[in-house]
Write a protein that holds these residues in place. Structure first.
Motif: not given
Length: 124
Positions: A99-104, A106-112, A34-37
């Motif tokens: 992001r449906p993958w476990g690793e972190v 910072p790339q915006i394109t990595g989040y779905v 998960m990420g915060w932007f």
């Protein structure tokens, strides 16, 4: 499919604190990073913080390191962003993303999956 909904934004004076929450749907939440932007008016969306599926790995933008803390509670399908020592330049709409993958990353394109955002305003 995962839906995320942010909450906890508001208006705070410089030096104050806020805690944002991100509630996610779906039984596979615990396997998602998960990420915060955030996106300030007239600026591009930028990375703030991210956390791995287990919570064992976290990653922060240099601008918030030491002031913000990301955490998660997989039992509650919720991710948090504790923001301390807030500055006027932290003013932005804050978005939660999955992001449906476990690793972190910072790339915006990595989040779905993205939420609608919550406004944070820091007054001077």
């Amino acid at each position: 499919q995962v839906q995320v909904v942010e909450s906890g934004g508001g208006v705070v004076q410089a030096g104050g604190s806020l805690r944002l929450s991100c509630a996610a749907s779906g039984r596979t939440f615990s396997s998602y990073a998960m990420g915060w932007f955030r996106q300030a008016t007239g600026k591009e969306r930028e990375f703030v913080a991210a956390i791995s599926w287990s919570g064992g790995s976290t990653y922060y933008a240099d601008s918030v390191k030491g002031r913000f803390t990301i955490s998660r509670d997989n039992a509650k399908n919720t991710v948090y962003l504790q923001m301390n020592s807030l500055k006027p330049e932290d003013t932005a709409v804050y978005y939660c993303a999955a992001r449906p993958w476990g690793e972190v990353t910072p790339q915006i394109t990595g989040y779905v999956y993205w939420g609608q955002g919550t406004q944070v305003t820091v007054s001077s």
